[in-house]
Scaffold this motif. Structure first.
Motif, short mmCIF file in Angstrom:
data_model
loop_
_atom_site.label_atom_id
_atom_site.label_comp_id
_atom_site.label_asym_id
_atom_site.label_seq_id
_atom_site.Cartn_x
_atom_site.Cartn_y
_atom_site.Cartn_z
N GLN A 506 -9.61 3.74 -3.68
CA GLN A 506 -9.68 2.28 -3.73
C GLN A 506 -8.44 1.59 -3.19
O GLN A 506 -8.40 0.37 -3.15
CB GLN A 506 -9.97 1.82 -5.18
N ARG A 507 -7.46 2.35 -2.76
CA ARG A 507 -6.26 1.74 -2.16
C ARG A 507 -6.60 1.43 -0.70
O ARG A 507 -6.03 1.97 0.23
CB ARG A 507 -5.07 2.70 -2.30
N ALA A 509 -6.66 -1.61 0.78
CA ALA A 509 -6.11 -2.85 1.35
C ALA A 509 -4.73 -2.64 1.95
O ALA A 509 -4.10 -3.61 2.38
CB ALA A 509 -6.08 -3.94 0.28
N ILE A 510 -4.26 -1.40 1.98
CA ILE A 510 -2.95 -1.17 2.62
C ILE A 510 -2.95 0.23 3.24
O ILE A 510 -3.34 1.21 2.61
CB ILE A 510 -1.79 -1.37 1.60
N GLY B 71 -7.25 -0.19 -7.26
CA GLY B 71 -6.62 0.25 -6.03
C GLY B 71 -5.26 -0.35 -5.70
O GLY B 71 -4.64 0.05 -4.72
N GLN B 73 -2.21 0.20 -6.28
CA GLN B 73 -1.56 1.36 -6.88
C GLN B 73 -0.09 1.14 -7.21
O GLN B 73 0.47 1.86 -8.03
CB GLN B 73 -1.64 2.54 -5.90
N ASN B 75 3.55 -1.84 -6.72
CA ASN B 75 4.01 -3.18 -6.41
C ASN B 75 3.78 -3.52 -4.94
O ASN B 75 4.07 -2.71 -4.06
CB ASN B 75 5.51 -3.31 -6.69
N ASN B 76 3.25 -4.70 -4.72
CA ASN B 76 3.06 -5.23 -3.36
C ASN B 76 1.98 -4.51 -2.57
O ASN B 76 1.87 -4.68 -1.37
CB ASN B 76 4.38 -5.25 -2.58
N PHE B 77 1.17 -3.70 -3.25
CA PHE B 77 -0.06 -3.21 -2.64
C PHE B 77 -1.12 -4.26 -2.99
O PHE B 77 -1.32 -4.58 -4.16
CB PHE B 77 -0.50 -1.87 -3.24
N PRO B 78 -1.82 -4.80 -2.00
CA PRO B 78 -2.74 -5.90 -2.29
C PRO B 78 -3.87 -5.49 -3.23
O PRO B 78 -4.31 -4.35 -3.22
CB PRO B 78 -3.30 -6.26 -0.91
N LEU B 79 -4.31 -6.46 -4.02
CA LEU B 79 -5.54 -6.27 -4.79
C LEU B 79 -6.70 -6.59 -3.86
O LEU B 79 -6.83 -7.72 -3.38
CB LEU B 79 -5.55 -7.21 -6.00
N LYS B 80 -7.54 -5.61 -3.61
CA LYS B 80 -8.59 -5.78 -2.60
C LYS B 80 -9.54 -6.91 -3.00
O LYS B 80 -9.86 -7.12 -4.17
CB LYS B 80 -9.34 -4.48 -2.35
N VAL B 81 -9.99 -7.59 -1.98
CA VAL B 81 -10.60 -8.90 -2.14
C VAL B 81 -11.86 -8.91 -3.01
O VAL B 81 -12.18 -9.92 -3.63
CB VAL B 81 -10.88 -9.49 -0.72
N ASP B 108 -4.79 -9.88 -0.61
CA ASP B 108 -5.37 -9.02 0.41
C ASP B 108 -5.65 -9.88 1.65
O ASP B 108 -6.78 -10.30 1.91
CB ASP B 108 -6.65 -8.40 -0.15
N GLU B 110 -5.70 -9.27 4.83
CA GLU B 110 -6.68 -8.71 5.79
C GLU B 110 -8.10 -8.90 5.27
O GLU B 110 -9.01 -9.23 6.04
CB GLU B 110 -6.45 -7.21 5.98
#
Lengths: 556, 556
Positions: A506-507, A509-510, B71, B73, B75-81, B108, B110
């Motif tokens: 689920q990761r 978005a990056i 997802g 996972q 810090n600064n990994f986006p929370l998917k939309v 997120d 993108e």
């Protein structure tokens, strides 16, 4: 990275068993056109779907992700709105993605509403159609009952039949999937007793030729090649109702039907889910020889017709000069039990259900060395999304796509780190099986893990597993899931399953490239945790010292 | 279902250890105001975060879902939309959700672009702010380095300081998180050697009182109670930089610092990830007694200040008559090693890092019987989303939310099927630890599973696990992860981990109620697979017989 492919024709049949082709060894069914494609391309002998049921399998094909990852666990469970599809990936690579036929996609209407996306906007339509731009969407199940229709869309096929002069409102039901009896009456294609009679439709107007014609019309449009395209030509047949028009209905008879793969032993203390499946109507029905002798000749005839239509399509492609720049893929969304193992339909993990035919013709010269070969690597349906992305010239975004590109295999390379197991899943929560086992929705789930020899099926809900040894028991007749002698094999297969279940899915978005860029970045943005007196900082100017004077109130 | 709660004040501190409160037994730090809240509510003694790092932990708090599910996972990994947030759930229940302070949410971008959602639309803004309507967003880390700022937003806190006459552009850095030396110079708050000097800011202007004032202003707005609300008051402190204004900076000294929980034995053949962590700057730094004797008194003082601000806030609430209709929750996003186990920061799974304080004051009469009690049930951060949804009067949508409502516990009930283990995760892919272990991004992951006694930490990448027995070794000093004597305990804990990892977490677009409605529906929509002659259909009129005549061409 190899050269790109200009166009991709991604052909899917529905419910086509892997072993019902000439080139995969069927003794009485010949498929010369598909065999010819196989002779020009590569045939994969160990290709598995991620769920042996239409909708979930297709959502894996169209996202490149496992069912546990995309969440569309069963037919008509929506694909949640955030999932990235094949179409999204391809368009980002400059390739269009068109649909002609079936997807079994259920739109996430709640998700669209929550995100304020109008379903009739370009983005909303793509989200509702699994990422495709729709030339034609027809899921091929235009039934109706006391509670209304199964599919509430307008049927393009019914519209077509009416345009051809068929008077019925629902020609799918009254013509193409009904049969004409000898007495001049018509009966429903659901009654398998009569399905060796011809469909109540002229052959060129039946579903498979109709869709082939639609595909040729599409390919023949002026300016079609202005941009690279993938066209998903997605047939409805040989999926039930097993009704076929003349003259195909007479081509096969009981003498062409291979004996069922089953044993009386399978009924002796079967696994609870297997037992519950055997009790369903469709399983009991296909366990009867008279049903097999009606349904299987029709099923074979539908495949024969499909093969002839492939001949028509491939001839067009050759004459149009398209074989040089078009990758052609032929596959299926799952198989069909047809009475094997005392079952009908799919919904379980014997090879006849979960293994699929897969032929890929790659026009690129890099594939010349492998033409006509077969490949026994463990392949998953999700690999096609990855393959197509690579063919379109983009690196596979493996933080989203869980499949792997098949291009190396097509080009004769043998990647050393290829997968060790394939995974498939089944959610039976809305079935009779769940009801008869009193299984809560969340526990009505099965996982298959197969390493090329051992096939373990894990069942949630506190049930034991199943285990088959396809080396010693290629017909999968002996369930070793509860045999104490196979504890170590089960444990090894469970280790595979669990390594998979812990995967990062689920990761999305990056990307890994962005993670690389993040490594060690914080100190250079002024985050300097752990300093005592600054002597720990090697780099000059990394630590910014305040330029303001101390406030008097802090010095009092 | 119990009565609803009118309003919810959801207070989070950042990096507040569970054991740095009076009511949780700290010997030298007294927190009378928080203790008073605990005496009116319930204190949870086994509450764990889903990841001991700000961003990921908070995304679990704000979605009610495990890190492997949402997802984000690290810090600064986006929370998917597509993720559904607490705000989405509450608004659907008629309750607003406001933010004052920190979320560490990364939008997120993108995903928003792919879905065509303008980030400045109402929906886009909520998606970018983890579902909250933003009164004030301040993540409290306004640093800058050679590569630019860590946070590119406009700092509301800096705007506030300037409005109060502070001349600096970045008062966060030059005032609130800088210290005034005795010689009148100012130095950075990063230098822990000097952090017992006062912050270069007047106490009422420091971050904690500032946010408290903002919260009171918000609560005091005319018409505030026209609709039910949740207000997430999310403090920045006692998170580093450990800088505190006068007079707090003088309240604690080295004599108030408890000894570190650590042993020389821990350095003897440590687990590779633990070893890599011990090698980082922050760990080496906090292993030094002089650092602890500087940092910990400041950390304690920040908590003391926070407690005083809680006094201010609770007094306001009492005087405003809000205690009758406002649920108050106080918690933290994770702890702080502070030199325990030779580590600093969080990022690992000892209790000082992964266990959090959690106090819930429930104004409803149903909670009267439990006021002042503590509860030792295994609680997860994700339970708060479920609790708040139930408080707002909606059933918890457990196809989305993985946490469980704490209302039964608050009301003195002991659900028989409460969870047996808590799960926490850590993605260290972008850290120095991953680099020094040469760990690929996807393998730089840890899972913790804890059953109230045994704590197993599984490490991906082929590394062994860690295992602690908190009954015999409450300080977690002895890693039994590779001790052959504990194989059966490890296996049992792995079974828990794997049952969890196989869970259904992405079937979020269809509820269980809808599945119920689907069961057995297809035949009533005309899908009648398995019929031979129709005698199998009990229900009359279920099978529709075609009404058209047979076509002549089918009868020839």
């Amino acid at each position: 990275m190899p050269n790109t492919v200009k166009n991709i024709l991604f052909i899917m049949f529905d419910q086509l068993r892997w072993d019902y082709l000439g080139c995969t060894g069927h003794p009485t069914l010949k498929t010369p056109h598909l065999d010819r494609l196989a002779s020009k391309g590569m045939r994969f002998t160990n290709a598995y779907v991620q769920s042996p049921i239409c909708g979930s399998s297709r959502m894996s094909f169209y996202t490149g992700r496992y069912v546990q990852s995309h969440g569309a666990q069963r037919n008509n469970f929506p694909l949640k709105v955030g999932e990235v599809t094949l179409g999204d990936h391809l368009r980002a690579a400059g390739m269009d993605a068109f649909l002609i036929g079936k997807t079994h996609m259920e739109a996430d209407a709640e998700g669209l509403e929550r995100l304020g996306i109008p379903p009739d906007s370009v983005i909303g339509a793509r989200l509702s159609e699994c990422g495709f731009d729709v030339v034609l969407r027809d899921d091929g199940l235009w039934t109706e009952g006391p509670d209304g229709p199964y599919d509430t869309r307008v049927s393009p096929y019914n519209t077509y039949l009416r345009s051809k002069g068929y008077p019925a409102e629902n020609g799918w039901s009254e013509n193409a999937n009904a049969v004409a009896l000898e007495n001049g009456e018509v009966t429903s294609g659901w009654f398998m007793k009569y399905i060796n009679r011809p469909a109540n439709v002229a052959e060129p107007d039946s579903e498979t030729p109709w869709l082939t014609g639609q595909a040729i019309d599409f390919l023949d449009q002026p300016g079609r090649d202005d941009r690279p395209w993938l066209c998903h030509l997605s047939y409805i047949k040989p999926h039930w109702p097993y009704v076929v028009p003349a003259p195909y209905n007479e081509m096969f008879g009981p003498e062409d039907v291979v004996p069922p793969v089953r044993s009386e032993d399978e009924k002796n203390d079967p696994h609870p889910v297997f037992a519950a499946y055997m009790e369903t109507l469709v399983a009991r029905s296909f366990s009867r020889q008279e049903v097999r002798e009606k349904a299987i000749p029709s099923y074979m005839a539908l495949i024969k017709q499909a093969d002839d239509q492939m001949g028509r399509l491939f001839t067009y492609l050759e004459e149009a000069g398209r074989m040089e720049n078009t990758m052609i893929v032929v596959t299926s969304d799952h198989g069909d039990y047809l009475g094997d193992h005392w079952l009908g339909e799919k919904n379980f993990f014997h090879d006849c259900s979960v293994k699929i035919p897969l032929i890929i013709y790659d026009p690129r010269p890099e594939a010349d060395a492998t033409r006509g070969q077969s490949c026994d690597a463990l392949v998953e349906a999700i690999d096609l999304t990855a393959t197509f992305i690579e063919c379109a010239g983009k690196e596979v975004p493996d933080h989203i796509v869980e499949g792997r590109s098949l291009c190396p295999l097509l080009h004769g390379e043998a990647p050393g780190d290829w997968r060790e197991v394939v995974i498939s899943e089944m959610d039976y929560s809305t079935t009779q099986m769940a009801k008869s086992l009193s299984m809560p929705h969340k526990d009505a789930r099965l996982f298959m893990v197969f390493d090329g020899r051992w096939k373990l099926v894990h069942a949630e809900g506190g049930l034991p597993p199943l285990l088959f040894d396809l080396h010693d028991d290629p017909d999968e007749l002996k369930d070793l899931g509860r045999d104490p002698a196979y504890e170590s094999e089960r444990r090894r297969m469970y280790d595979h399953l669990h390594a998979w279940s812990r995967r990062l899915s689920q990761r999305t978005a990056i990307s890994d490239a962005k993670l690389d860029a993040m490594q060690g970045k914080y100190p250079r943005q002024g985050v300097l945790l752990g300093l005592y007196d600054g002597s720990e900082v090697q780099e000059e100017n990394l630590c910014k010292v305040p330029a303001v004077p101390a406030r008097q109130d802090t010095l009092d």
